[in-house]
Design a protein around this motif. Sequence first.
Motif, PDB file in Angstrom:
ATOM      1  N   ARG A  45     -19.094  -1.961  -9.625  1.00 39.27           N
ATOM      2  CA  ARG A  45     -17.977  -0.795  -9.710  1.00 39.27           C
ATOM      3  C   ARG A  45     -16.733  -1.021  -9.224  1.00 39.27           C
ATOM      4  N   ASN A  46     -16.285  -1.876  -8.204  1.00 41.29           N
ATOM      5  CA  ASN A  46     -15.052  -2.123  -7.467  1.00 41.29           C
ATOM      6  C   ASN A  46     -14.334  -3.074  -8.483  1.00 41.29           C
ATOM      7  N   THR A  47     -15.153  -4.087  -8.918  1.00 42.61           N
ATOM      8  CA  THR A  47     -14.597  -4.975 -10.106  1.00 42.61           C
ATOM      9  C   THR A  47     -14.109  -4.244 -11.177  1.00 42.61           C
ATOM     10  N   GLN A  48     -14.979  -3.410 -11.829  1.00 37.95           N
ATOM     11  CA  GLN A  48     -14.428  -2.554 -12.873  1.00 37.95           C
ATOM     12  C   GLN A  48     -13.147  -1.723 -12.526  1.00 37.95           C
ATOM     13  N   LEU A  49     -13.090  -1.051 -11.587  1.00 38.99           N
ATOM     14  CA  LEU A  49     -11.890  -0.264 -10.884  1.00 38.99           C
ATOM     15  C   LEU A  49     -10.771  -0.998 -10.690  1.00 38.99           C
ATOM     16  N   GLU A  50     -10.940  -2.301 -10.188  1.00 39.34           N
ATOM     17  CA  GLU A  50      -9.825  -2.916 -10.106  1.00 39.34           C
ATOM     18  C   GLU A  50      -9.066  -3.413 -11.318  1.00 39.34           C
ATOM     19  N   LEU A  51      -9.970  -3.966 -12.483  1.00 38.35           N
ATOM     20  CA  LEU A  51      -9.471  -4.301 -13.564  1.00 38.35           C
ATOM     21  C   LEU A  51      -8.762  -3.063 -14.487  1.00 38.35           C
ATOM     22  N   GLN A  52      -9.548  -2.025 -14.275  1.00 38.40           N
ATOM     23  CA  GLN A  52      -8.905  -0.948 -15.226  1.00 38.40           C
ATOM     24  C   GLN A  52      -7.582  -0.209 -14.297  1.00 38.40           C
ATOM     25  N   GLN A  53      -7.393  -0.298 -13.033  1.00 40.72           N
ATOM     26  CA  GLN A  53      -6.127  -0.165 -12.596  1.00 40.72           C
ATOM     27  C   GLN A  53      -5.087  -1.008 -12.895  1.00 40.72           C
ATOM     28  N   SER A  62      -5.534 -12.032 -14.839  1.00 44.59           N
ATOM     29  CA  SER A  62      -5.727 -13.367 -14.883  1.00 44.59           C
ATOM     30  C   SER A  62      -7.203 -13.954 -15.598  1.00 44.59           C
ATOM     31  N   GLU A  63      -7.119 -15.050 -15.909  1.00 40.36           N
ATOM     32  CA  GLU A  63      -8.491 -15.580 -16.465  1.00 40.36           C
ATOM     33  C   GLU A  63      -9.555 -15.805 -15.393  1.00 40.36           C
ATOM     34  N   GLU A  64      -9.216 -15.880 -14.300  1.00 42.01           N
ATOM     35  CA  GLU A  64     -10.128 -16.165 -13.049  1.00 42.01           C
ATOM     36  C   GLU A  64     -10.705 -14.733 -12.597  1.00 42.01           C
ATOM     37  N   GLU A  65      -9.864 -13.639 -12.798  1.00 40.39           N
ATOM     38  CA  GLU A  65     -10.431 -12.437 -12.795  1.00 40.39           C
ATOM     39  C   GLU A  65     -11.236 -11.713 -14.161  1.00 40.39           C
ATOM     40  N   VAL A  66     -11.197 -12.342 -15.072  1.00 39.45           N
ATOM     41  CA  VAL A  66     -11.829 -12.369 -16.432  1.00 39.45           C
ATOM     42  C   VAL A  66     -13.123 -12.888 -15.857  1.00 39.45           C
ATOM     43  N   LYS A  68     -14.770 -13.775 -13.001  1.00 44.52           N
ATOM     44  CA  LYS A  68     -15.315 -13.084 -12.013  1.00 44.52           C
ATOM     45  C   LYS A  68     -16.003 -11.923 -12.417  1.00 44.52           C
ATOM     46  N   ALA A  69     -15.411 -11.249 -13.274  1.00 46.90           N
ATOM     47  CA  ALA A  69     -15.942  -9.905 -13.887  1.00 46.90           C
ATOM     48  C   ALA A  69     -17.131 -10.364 -14.640  1.00 46.90           C
ATOM     49  N   LYS A  70     -17.070 -11.026 -15.571  1.00 47.96           N
ATOM     50  CA  LYS A  70     -18.107 -11.783 -16.498  1.00 47.96           C
ATOM     51  C   LYS A  70     -19.716 -12.051 -15.628  1.00 47.96           C
ATOM     52  N   GLN A  71     -19.084 -12.981 -14.499  1.00 45.08           N
ATOM     53  CA  GLN A  71     -20.011 -13.219 -13.579  1.00 45.08           C
ATOM     54  C   GLN A  71     -20.751 -12.125 -12.986  1.00 45.08           C
ATOM     55  N   VAL A  72     -20.085 -10.934 -12.431  1.00 51.18           N
ATOM     56  CA  VAL A  72     -20.678  -9.811 -11.904  1.00 51.18           C
ATOM     57  C   VAL A  72     -21.507  -8.880 -12.933  1.00 51.18           C
ATOM     58  N   VAL A  73     -20.839  -8.795 -13.865  1.00 53.63           N
ATOM     59  CA  VAL A  73     -21.663  -8.274 -15.441  1.00 53.63           C
ATOM     60  C   VAL A  73     -22.987  -8.862 -15.516  1.00 53.63           C
ATOM     61  N   GLU A  74     -22.906 -10.122 -15.549  1.00 54.50           N
ATOM     62  CA  GLU A  74     -24.341 -10.881 -15.714  1.00 54.50           C
ATOM     63  C   GLU A  74     -25.200 -10.607 -14.727  1.00 54.50           C
ATOM     64  N   VAL A  75     -24.844 -10.695 -13.324  1.00 60.48           N
ATOM     65  CA  VAL A  75     -25.688 -10.439 -12.241  1.00 60.48           C
ATOM     66  C   VAL A  75     -26.370  -9.247 -12.480  1.00 60.48           C
ATOM     67  N   VAL A  76     -25.543  -8.200 -12.492  1.00 60.16           N
ATOM     68  CA  VAL A  76     -26.180  -6.907 -12.639  1.00 60.16           C
ATOM     69  C   VAL A  76     -27.021  -6.449 -13.540  1.00 60.16           C
ATOM     70  N   GLN A  77     -26.514  -7.063 -14.947  1.00 59.59           N
ATOM     71  CA  GLN A  77     -27.583  -7.021 -16.133  1.00 59.59           C
ATOM     72  C   GLN A  77     -28.715  -7.601 -15.949  1.00 59.59           C
ATOM     73  N   GLN A  78     -28.951  -8.517 -15.132  1.00 60.54           N
ATOM     74  CA  GLN A  78     -30.333  -9.119 -14.787  1.00 60.54           C
ATOM     75  C   GLN A  78     -30.989  -8.449 -13.777  1.00 60.54           C
ATOM     76  N   HIS A  79     -30.304  -7.458 -13.127  1.00 63.81           N
ATOM     77  CA  HIS A  79     -30.945  -6.774 -11.931  1.00 63.81           C
ATOM     78  C   HIS A  79     -31.748  -5.328 -12.638  1.00 63.81           C
ATOM     79  N   GLU A  80     -33.147  -5.421 -12.618  1.00 67.16           N
ATOM     80  CA  GLU A  80     -33.843  -4.515 -13.516  1.00 67.16           C
ATOM     81  C   GLU A  80     -33.317  -3.088 -13.160  1.00 67.16           C
TER      82      GLU A  80
END
Length: 116
Positions: A45-53, A62-66, A68-80
Amino acid sequence: MSKVYDSANELEKAIQESEEFVDLKAAYDKVMADPNSKEMFDNFRNTQLELQQKQMQGEEISEEEVEKAKQVVEVVQQHEEISKLMEQEQRVNVLINDISRIITKPLEELYGAQQQ
């Protein structure tokens, strides 16, 4: 005018009692009850909010932020449990979008009639 507000308050209660919202709350409570899940979800959620702001302020992401966001999404999508929470959130969003279309219909009809 008070009838409109009374109806809005009734609608609020109906949403809170809806299957979609009850399921969302149950999924949310389950994620929040587990410290690891909660931390993972909060990070997401914090990653989402930071990017939206940044977007709202017109700042470039930045590409680095993108990445990081992709990695965070992948991790949470794997959490049932978090994945279930996100699915339930989507169901509530569909419900609210449908309601929004219904309540804005008089304005659409009014302005649509003027365009003809």
